[in-house]
Design an enzyme around this catalytic site. Structure first.
Site, PDB file in Angstrom:
ATOM      1  N   HIS A  26      -9.869  -3.113 -15.489  1.00  0.00           N
ATOM      2  CA  HIS A  26     -10.009  -3.962 -16.666  1.00  0.00           C
ATOM      3  C   HIS A  26     -10.029  -5.428 -16.249  1.00  0.00           C
ATOM      4  CE1 HIS A  26      -9.361  -0.670 -19.525  1.00  0.00           C
ATOM      5  NE2 HIS A  26      -8.439  -0.229 -18.669  1.00  0.00           N
ATOM      6  N   THR A  78      -2.099  -4.663  -0.945  1.00  0.00           N
ATOM      7  CA  THR A  78      -2.890  -5.613  -1.722  1.00  0.00           C
ATOM      8  C   THR A  78      -3.793  -6.487  -0.855  1.00  0.00           C
ATOM      9  OG1 THR A  78      -1.122  -7.268  -1.613  1.00  0.00           O
ATOM     10  CG2 THR A  78      -1.093  -5.732  -3.480  1.00  0.00           C
ATOM     11  N   LYS A  79      -3.555  -6.473   0.474  1.00  0.00           N
ATOM     12  CA  LYS A  79      -4.409  -7.262   1.360  1.00  0.00           C
ATOM     13  C   LYS A  79      -4.664  -6.484   2.644  1.00  0.00           C
ATOM     14  CE  LYS A  79      -0.485  -9.956   3.148  1.00  0.00           C
ATOM     15  NZ  LYS A  79       0.053 -11.343   3.317  1.00  0.00           N
ATOM     16  N   ARG A 116       3.861  -5.231   3.720  1.00  0.00           N
ATOM     17  CA  ARG A 116       3.928  -6.343   4.681  1.00  0.00           C
ATOM     18  C   ARG A 116       4.009  -5.767   6.083  1.00  0.00           C
ATOM     19  NH1 ARG A 116       9.137  -6.897   6.477  1.00  0.00           N
ATOM     20  NH2 ARG A 116      10.752  -5.820   5.283  1.00  0.00           N
TER      21      ARG A 116
END
Length: 203
Positions: free
Chosen positions: A129, A183-184, A198
């Site tokens: 979304h 997320t990365k 991490r």
């Protein structure tokens, strides 16, 4: 071992052998019906497969998947889910194994060779979304969602119940700890874990 236990285990093995053939046949029909290009696979249980018109889904050789608790009893009851949207490309390499995983592909997901994907892992290449609350209220919502390719390198191991988000590349040989939210991008030969994931240490 008691006689009752022996009879039960023998019966269970017979049922297992009978259902394996049926499961593989059903999965083959799902792949053919969704125009999935595959070389060879083995399955415990039956996955959910949906490839939209114009989407592409290909699987290399020796693909193995567990659907539900039977094939990999670690507390995840879901089937493997493969969703490929229109114009999207989902590619799975050789010798890949996964359990109860969800691969939701709106743009591009590429999984290399010899990858292990743990129980309940979710890989998403989209936010689904818009991040703008005003846009989310109307019909323009889905047109404004962010989509970025996901790439999983060779020999990667993703721990159970981890989530890999859009735009992430995981370098070869790296390990993602169980329950992580990635997320990365993760460089090759490293262990990452946590929410958000991490760096833990090099391999």
């Amino acid at each position: 071992m008691s006689l009752i236990s022996l009879i039960f285990k023998s019966f269970r093995k017979i049922v297992y052998i009978a259902t394996v053939g049926a499961n593989n046949l059903c999965a083959r029909c799902l792949f053919i019906g969704n125009n999935v290009a595959y070389k060879s696979f083995h399955t415990n249980g039956i996955p959910y497969v949906m490839v939209a018109r114009g989407g592409k889904f290909s699987i290399g050789k020796n693909f193995a998947m567990n659907n539900g608790i039977k094939g990999n009893p670690i507390g995840c009851y879901e089937r493997c889910t493969f969703f490929v949207d229109r114009g999207a490309v989902l590619t799975i390499g050789d010798n890949v194994g996964m359990s109860q995983a969800a691969l939701i592909c709106h743009k591009s997901i590429t999984i290399g060779n010899n990858v292990k994907i743990g129980g309940g892992v979710c890989i998403y290449d989209t936010d689904f979304h818009s991040l703008d609350p005003v846009i989310r209220r109307n019909s323009e919502d889905l047109k404004n969602r962010a989509e970025k390719p996901v790439v999983i390198g060779n020999d990667v191991f993703i721990g159970a119940k981890s989530i890999i988000l859009k735009g992430v590349t995981i370098g070869e040989n790296s390990v993602i700890g169980a329950g992580s939210v990635v997320t990365k991008s993760v460089p090759a030969n490293q262990i990452w874990a946590g929410n958000p994931a991490r760096f833990i240490r090099s391999i």
